[in-house]
Design an enzyme around this catalytic site. Structure first.
Site, PDB file in Angstrom:
ATOM      1  N   LYS A  46       7.973  10.603 -29.135  1.00  0.00           N
ATOM      2  CA  LYS A  46       7.477  10.205 -30.456  1.00  0.00           C
ATOM      3  C   LYS A  46       8.552  10.432 -31.518  1.00  0.00           C
ATOM      4  CE  LYS A  46       2.553  11.104 -29.694  1.00  0.00           C
ATOM      5  NZ  LYS A  46       1.897   9.888 -30.169  1.00  0.00           N
ATOM      6  N   HIS A  59       4.981  12.342 -22.831  1.00  0.00           N
ATOM      7  CA  HIS A  59       5.263  11.238 -23.766  1.00  0.00           C
ATOM      8  C   HIS A  59       5.345  11.718 -25.215  1.00  0.00           C
ATOM      9  CE1 HIS A  59       0.827  11.043 -24.099  1.00  0.00           C
ATOM     10  NE2 HIS A  59       1.069  10.606 -25.304  1.00  0.00           N
ATOM     11  N   HIS A  96       1.737  18.920 -23.682  1.00  0.00           N
ATOM     12  CA  HIS A  96       2.080  18.470 -25.045  1.00  0.00           C
ATOM     13  C   HIS A  96       2.189  19.624 -26.050  1.00  0.00           C
ATOM     14  CE1 HIS A  96       1.232  14.697 -23.290  1.00  0.00           C
ATOM     15  NE2 HIS A  96      -0.053  14.662 -23.520  1.00  0.00           N
ATOM     16  N   LYS A 114     -11.612  17.317 -27.748  1.00  0.00           N
ATOM     17  CA  LYS A 114     -12.204  15.970 -27.704  1.00  0.00           C
ATOM     18  C   LYS A 114     -13.459  15.960 -28.564  1.00  0.00           C
ATOM     19  CE  LYS A 114     -10.438  14.696 -23.203  1.00  0.00           C
ATOM     20  NZ  LYS A 114      -9.466  13.738 -23.759  1.00  0.00           N
ATOM     21  N   ASP A 121      -4.708  20.074 -19.305  1.00  0.00           N
ATOM     22  CA  ASP A 121      -4.374  18.685 -19.598  1.00  0.00           C
ATOM     23  C   ASP A 121      -3.484  18.557 -20.838  1.00  0.00           C
ATOM     24  OD1 ASP A 121      -4.690  15.959 -18.855  1.00  0.00           O
ATOM     25  OD2 ASP A 121      -6.004  15.655 -20.574  1.00  0.00           O
ATOM     26  N   LYS A 151      -9.053  11.376 -34.987  1.00  0.00           N
ATOM     27  CA  LYS A 151      -7.858  11.439 -34.142  1.00  0.00           C
ATOM     28  C   LYS A 151      -6.713  11.851 -35.051  1.00  0.00           C
ATOM     29  CE  LYS A 151      -5.105   8.234 -31.300  1.00  0.00           C
ATOM     30  NZ  LYS A 151      -5.071   8.808 -29.975  1.00  0.00           N
ATOM     31  N   GLU A 198      -8.726  14.704 -30.922  1.00  0.00           N
ATOM     32  CA  GLU A 198      -9.129  13.364 -30.484  1.00  0.00           C
ATOM     33  C   GLU A 198     -10.579  13.150 -30.879  1.00  0.00           C
ATOM     34  OE1 GLU A 198      -7.301  12.270 -26.362  1.00  0.00           O
ATOM     35  OE2 GLU A 198      -7.998  14.331 -26.284  1.00  0.00           O
ATOM     36  N   ASP A 211       0.887  -1.161   0.000  1.00  0.00           N
ATOM     37  CA  ASP A 211       0.000   0.000   0.000  1.00  0.00           C
ATOM     38  C   ASP A 211       0.927   1.214   0.000  1.00  0.00           C
ATOM     39  OD1 ASP A 211      -1.581   2.145   0.461  1.00  0.00           O
ATOM     40  OD2 ASP A 211      -2.712   1.247   2.125  1.00  0.00           O
ATOM     41  N   PHE A 212       0.921   1.976  -1.091  1.00  0.00           N
ATOM     42  CA  PHE A 212       1.917   3.039  -1.250  1.00  0.00           C
ATOM     43  C   PHE A 212       1.796   4.111  -0.181  1.00  0.00           C
ATOM     44  CE2 PHE A 212       1.393   2.115  -6.065  1.00  0.00           C
ATOM     45  CZ  PHE A 212       2.060   0.906  -5.914  1.00  0.00           C
TER      46      PHE A 212
HETATM   47  N1  LIG Z   1      -3.236   6.079 -18.425  1.00  0.00           N
HETATM   48  C1  LIG Z   1      -2.638   6.887 -19.275  1.00  0.00           C
HETATM   49  O1  LIG Z   1      -2.709   6.732 -20.498  1.00  0.00           O
HETATM   50  C2  LIG Z   1      -1.842   8.062 -18.763  1.00  0.00           C
HETATM   51  C3  LIG Z   1      -1.335   8.984 -19.683  1.00  0.00           C
HETATM   52  C4  LIG Z   1      -0.559  10.051 -19.220  1.00  0.00           C
HETATM   53  C5  LIG Z   1      -0.292  10.171 -17.879  1.00  0.00           C
HETATM   54  N2  LIG Z   1      -0.813   9.268 -17.001  1.00  0.00           N
HETATM   55  C6  LIG Z   1      -0.476   9.433 -15.589  1.00  0.00           C
HETATM   56  O2  LIG Z   1       0.072   8.202 -15.126  1.00  0.00           O
HETATM   57  C7  LIG Z   1      -0.275   7.980 -13.780  1.00  0.00           C
HETATM   58  C8  LIG Z   1      -0.995   6.648 -13.674  1.00  0.00           C
HETATM   59  O3  LIG Z   1      -2.156   6.700 -14.459  1.00  0.00           O
HETATM   60  P1  LIG Z   1      -3.098   5.435 -14.691  1.00  0.00           P
HETATM   61  O4  LIG Z   1      -4.029   5.820 -15.764  1.00  0.00           O
HETATM   62  O5  LIG Z   1      -2.310   4.200 -14.852  1.00  0.00           O
HETATM   63  O6  LIG Z   1      -3.894   5.405 -13.331  1.00  0.00           O
HETATM   64  P2  LIG Z   1      -4.638   4.168 -12.686  1.00  0.00           P
HETATM   65  O7  LIG Z   1      -5.145   3.228 -13.716  1.00  0.00           O
HETATM   66  O8  LIG Z   1      -5.588   4.746 -11.710  1.00  0.00           O
HETATM   67  O9  LIG Z   1      -3.454   3.410 -11.960  1.00  0.00           O
HETATM   68  C9  LIG Z   1      -2.940   3.822 -10.790  1.00  0.00           C
HETATM   69  C10 LIG Z   1      -2.576   2.579 -10.009  1.00  0.00           C
HETATM   70  O10 LIG Z   1      -2.160   3.032  -8.737  1.00  0.00           O
HETATM   71  C11 LIG Z   1      -2.660   2.126  -7.787  1.00  0.00           C
HETATM   72  N3  LIG Z   1      -2.828   2.728  -6.484  1.00  0.00           N
HETATM   73  C12 LIG Z   1      -3.571   3.811  -6.159  1.00  0.00           C
HETATM   74  N4  LIG Z   1      -3.464   4.054  -4.831  1.00  0.00           N
HETATM   75  C13 LIG Z   1      -2.636   3.091  -4.333  1.00  0.00           C
HETATM   76  C14 LIG Z   1      -2.151   2.806  -3.051  1.00  0.00           C
HETATM   77  N5  LIG Z   1      -2.442   3.556  -1.982  1.00  0.00           N
HETATM   78  N6  LIG Z   1      -1.350   1.746  -2.909  1.00  0.00           N
HETATM   79  C15 LIG Z   1      -1.032   0.953  -3.958  1.00  0.00           C
HETATM   80  N7  LIG Z   1      -1.466   1.178  -5.213  1.00  0.00           N
HETATM   81  C16 LIG Z   1      -2.264   2.241  -5.385  1.00  0.00           C
HETATM   82  C17 LIG Z   1      -3.990   1.665  -8.323  1.00  0.00           C
HETATM   83  O11 LIG Z   1      -4.235   0.435  -7.742  1.00  0.00           O
HETATM   84  P3  LIG Z   1      -5.659  -0.323  -7.810  1.00  0.00           P
HETATM   85  O12 LIG Z   1      -5.719  -0.827  -9.214  1.00  0.00           O
HETATM   86  O13 LIG Z   1      -5.524  -1.368  -6.799  1.00  0.00           O
HETATM   87  O14 LIG Z   1      -6.690   0.726  -7.495  1.00  0.00           O
HETATM   88  C18 LIG Z   1      -3.754   1.631  -9.819  1.00  0.00           C
HETATM   89  O15 LIG Z   1      -3.406   0.353 -10.261  1.00  0.00           O
HETATM   90  C19 LIG Z   1      -1.122   9.173 -13.365  1.00  0.00           C
HETATM   91  O16 LIG Z   1      -0.279  10.119 -12.801  1.00  0.00           O
HETATM   92  C20 LIG Z   1      -1.662   9.690 -14.693  1.00  0.00           C
HETATM   93  O17 LIG Z   1      -1.963  11.056 -14.617  1.00  0.00           O
HETATM   94  C21 LIG Z   1      -1.576   8.224 -17.417  1.00  0.00           C
END
Ligand SMILES: NC(=O)c1ccc[n+]([C@@H]2O[C@H](COP(=O)([O-])OP(=O)(O)OC[C@H]3O[C@@H](n4cnc5c(N)ncnc54)[C@H](OP(=O)(O)O)[C@@H]3O)[C@@H](O)[C@H]2O)c1
Length: 490
Positions: free
Chosen positions: A180, A176, A238, A338, A233, A343, A214, A89-90
Site C-alpha cells: 500500500k 499485501h 498485517h 469485523k 488472520d 471500513k 472492517e 489438477d495441481f
Molecule cells: N481472496 C483474497 O482476497 C485473498 C486475500 C489474501 C490472501 N489470499 C490467499 O490467496 C490464496 C487464494 O485465495 P482465493 O481466495 O483466490 O481462493 P479460491 O477462490 O478458493 O481460489 C483458489 C483456486 O484454486 C483452485 N484449486 C483448488 N484446488 C485445485 C486443484 N487441485 N487443482 C487446480 N486448481 C485448484 C480453485 O479452483 P476451482 O475454482 O476449480 O475450485 C480456485 O480457483 C489463498 O492462499 C488465500 O489464503 C486470498
C-alpha cells in the site's frame, strides 16, 4: 521503471484472488507500459476451458472488477494476447511438464515466476510436482500468499518445504499491506524527514493506535475464518507488519535485508503477554446480531454457514509493549475486527504535550500533536497541530486543525495503484523489500502462539459486541484505564 521480462505462471487463475486482484493489477501494469514486451502469463486452473474461453472469462472479470469505463477494449485484447491457459489438477503430477515446455518455448531469457494463488494446503504438492518435472532452477521465483501456516510449527513446515526447492532470496511471501502507498510512505515519512526522525521515540511519543476495522462479517467464509480468528488472520500478519514499520530503527540503507533486519528486531522485542497481563492487555470479542450500514445483520453464530458454538474472536484489541530503549513505556494499542461501524484502517501517533503549558487550562486536553496516517478508505496523512483561534474576541484560544495530505489530491492523480500492482512489479524486478522474510513470519508466530496459549490458560473467551459497534466495551475500558481513549471517542 518497467519490469524485466518474466514468465508468470499463475496457479489458481480462476479463483477469487486472481480475478479480483491479480489480473486487474497485471492489466494496469500492462496499460502503464510497466510489463515488459516479452513478459508472458500462463493461467493455470483445473476448469475445462479452451484458451479462448479462459481469455474471455478473464476479460469479463476485468470488466466486473475494474468497471466497464476503466477497461479499454483494444487494451484488454492486447493484454489477453499475453495470456495462455493450461488446464491442470495441481494435486496431480501429470501435466506439470507442459508448464516447463511453455517456459522453455519462450524467449529463453525470461525469469520464471510461480504465483501460488491457491489454498495453502496445496503449496507442498505444487512445489514437489514442479521440482519433479524439472521446472525450477536457481533463478525461479515463487510467490506465496498469507497465511504462512496456522502457528509456528506449521509455518516452519511450510517454509522448509519451500526452502527444499527455492532459495530464500527467490521466495516472495506476500503481505499485501506492504504494497500500500501509505505503508510505503511510512518509510519515507520516518526516514526522509528529520522533523519526525528526531521525535520518534519515548521522549516525544506517548502512545500509538493502530486500527484495522472492517464493516463486513465473515462474507460466506465462516469455516475458514472460524479456524483462524482475527489474531491469526490479521494481527500475525498485517498489524504486526505495520507495528514493525512504525517502531523499527532506521535501516542503514533501503536494501531488503537492512529493512527486514530492523523489523525482526522489533518482533524479538515484543513484550510477551503473560497470563498475568491477559486481563489488562487483551480483549477478544465476537459479534452478535446488529446492523451494518443501517441493515439488520445476523450474529457470528447465526451466519448462514455457521456450525455450532465457537470461541473464535471476530474482534481483538491489544496493548502491546516493545522492550527496548526507543519504546520503553510507550504502549501500542492495536485493534481489528469485523462488523465494526465502518471500513477504516489508520494509525494515530500521539505526541507528548509540551513540557510547560501556558494556555487556557480548559484547553489542556488539546495540547498534544497527533499524526494520523490513513490506509483506507482515502490514503493520506494529517498532522494535528495547534494554532491560535482567529478573531479579535478569541484572545489566545487554541484551535486544533490538520495539516492535511490526501495523496489523491496532493499528487493530482485520479487513482492510487492497488497494492498488488506494486507487489507484482517488485517480484518481476526481483526486489524483496516489500515481502516478508522467513524469520519475520516465524518470530510473529512465536509471539502469537504464546498469546493464544495464555488466552487458553486464562479462559479469555470472546466477549459479545453488537454488529455495528466498536467492539466490546472492555476494549474501551482497556485504554481508559491508562487515561486515554480510542481516537473516534476523543
Ligand atoms: N481472496 C483474497 O482476497 C485473498 C486475500 C489474501 C490472501 N489470499 C490467499 O490467496 C490464496 C487464494 O485465495 P482465493 O481466495 O483466490 O481462493 P479460491 O477462490 O478458493 O481460489 C483458489 C483456486 O484454486 C483452485 N484449486 C483448488 N484446488 C485445485 C486443484 N487441485 N487443482 C487446480 N486448481 C485448484 C480453485 O479452483 P476451482 O475454482 O476449480 O475450485 C480456485 O480457483 C489463498 O492462499 C488465500 O489464503 C486470498
Amino acid at each position: 521503471m518497467g519490469s524485466p521480462a518474466c514468465d508468470l505462471a499463475l496457479f489458481g487463475a480462476m479463483g477469487d484472488l486472481a480475478s479480483r486482484k491479480l489480473f486487474p493489477a497485471l492489466y494496469h501494469l500492462y496499460r502503464a507500459g510497466l510489463l515488459s514486451e516479452e513478459s508472458r502469463i500462463l493461467a493455470l486452473a483445473r476448469r475445462d476451458l479452451s484458451e479462448a474461453e479462459a481469455r474471455y472469462q478473464i476479460g469479463q472479470s476485468l470488466e466486473e472488477h475494474l468497471g466497464a469505463s476503466a477497461v479499454e477494449a483494444s487494451e484488454v485484447e492486447g493484454f489477453l494476447a499475453r495470456v495462455s491457459y493450461l488446464r491442470l489438477d495441481f494435486a496431480d503430477g501429470m501435466g506439470y511438464q507442459q508448464l516447463g515446455d511453455w517456459h522453455h518455448q519462450g524467449p529463453g531469457t525470461n525469469t520464471l515466476v510461480l504465483y501460488y494463488a491457491t489454498p495453502p494446503a496445496l503449496y507442498d504438492q505444487i512445489t514437489g510436482h514442479l521440482r519433479d518435472a524439472g521446472c525450477c532452477d536457481e533463478r525461479t521465483r515463487v510467490v506465496v500468499e498469507k497465511p504462512i501456516g496456522q502457528d509456528l510449527s506449521s509455518s516452519r513446515e511450510l517454509n522448509d518445504q519451500l526452502a527444499g526447492v527455492f532459495r530464500e532470496e527467490n521466495i516472495y511471501r506476500i503481505d499485501h499491506y506492504l504494497g500500500k502507498e501509505t505503508v510505503q510512505n511510512l518509510i519515507a515519512l520516518r526516514f526522509a524527514n528529520n522533523l519526525f526522525a528526531s521525535q520518534w521515540d519515548q521522549n516525544h511519543i506517548s502512545h500509538v493506535e493502530i486500527t484495522v476495522a472492517e464493516s463486513v462479517g465473515v462474507d460466506g467464509r465462516w469455516s475458514y475464518f472460524n479456524s483462524a480468528g482475527q489474531l491469526r488472520d490479521m494481527v500475525q500478519s498485517h498489524l504486526l507488519q505495520l507495528l514493525c514499520l512504525l517502531a523499527m530503527d532506521p535501516p542503514s540503507d533501503l536494501s531488503p535485508d537492512s529493512i527486514r533486519d530492523e523489523k525482526v528486531k522489533v518482533l524479538k522485542a515484543l513484550s510477551p503477554l503473560t497470563p498475568e497481563r491477559i486481563s489488562t492487555h487483551l480483549v477478544r470479542g465476537q459479534y452478535t446480531a446488529g446492523t451494518a450500514e443501517g441493515v439488520p445483520v445476523p450474529g457470528y453464530l447465526e451466519e448462514e454457514d455457521a456450525e455450532g458454538p465457537s470461541h473464535t474472536e471476530t474482534f481483538i484489541a491489544l496493548k502491546v509493549e516493545i522492550e527496548n530503549w526507543r519504546w520503553a513505556g510507550v504502549p501500542f494499542y492495536i485493534r481489528t475486527g469485523k462488523r465494526l461501524p465502518e471500513k477504516r484502517s489508520e494509525v494515530i501517533v500521539h505526541f507528548k504535550p509540551a513540557p510547560h503549558y501556558i494556555f487556557d487550562p480548559d484547553q489542556k486536553h488539546l495540547a498534544n500533536n497527533k499524526l494520523i496516517i490513513r490506509l483506507q478508505p482515502d490514503e493520506g496523512m494529517a498532522l494535528q497541530i495547534l494554532t491560535k483561534d482567529q478573531g479579535l474576541s478569541r484572545g489566545m484560544r487554541l484551535r486544533q486543525g490538520p495539516l492535511e495530505l490526501t495523496f489523491a489530491e496532493a499528487f493530482e492523480t485520479d487513482r492510487i495503484p492497488d497494492a498488488y500492482e506494486r507487489l507484482l512489479l517488485e517480484v518481476m524486478k526481483g526486489n524483496q523489500y516489500l515481502f516478508v522474510r522467513r524469520d519475520e513470519v516465524e518470530y510473529a508466530w512465536r509471539w502469537v502462539d504464546q498469546l493464544l496459549a495464555n488466552c487458553e490458560e486464562c479462559g479469555a473467551h470472546p466477549k459479545r459486541y453488537a454488529a455495528g459497534t466498536w467492539g466490546p466495551v472492555a476494549s474501551i475500558a482497556m485504554i481508559t484505564r491508562d487515561g486515554r481513549s480510542w481516537y473516534e471517542d476523543a
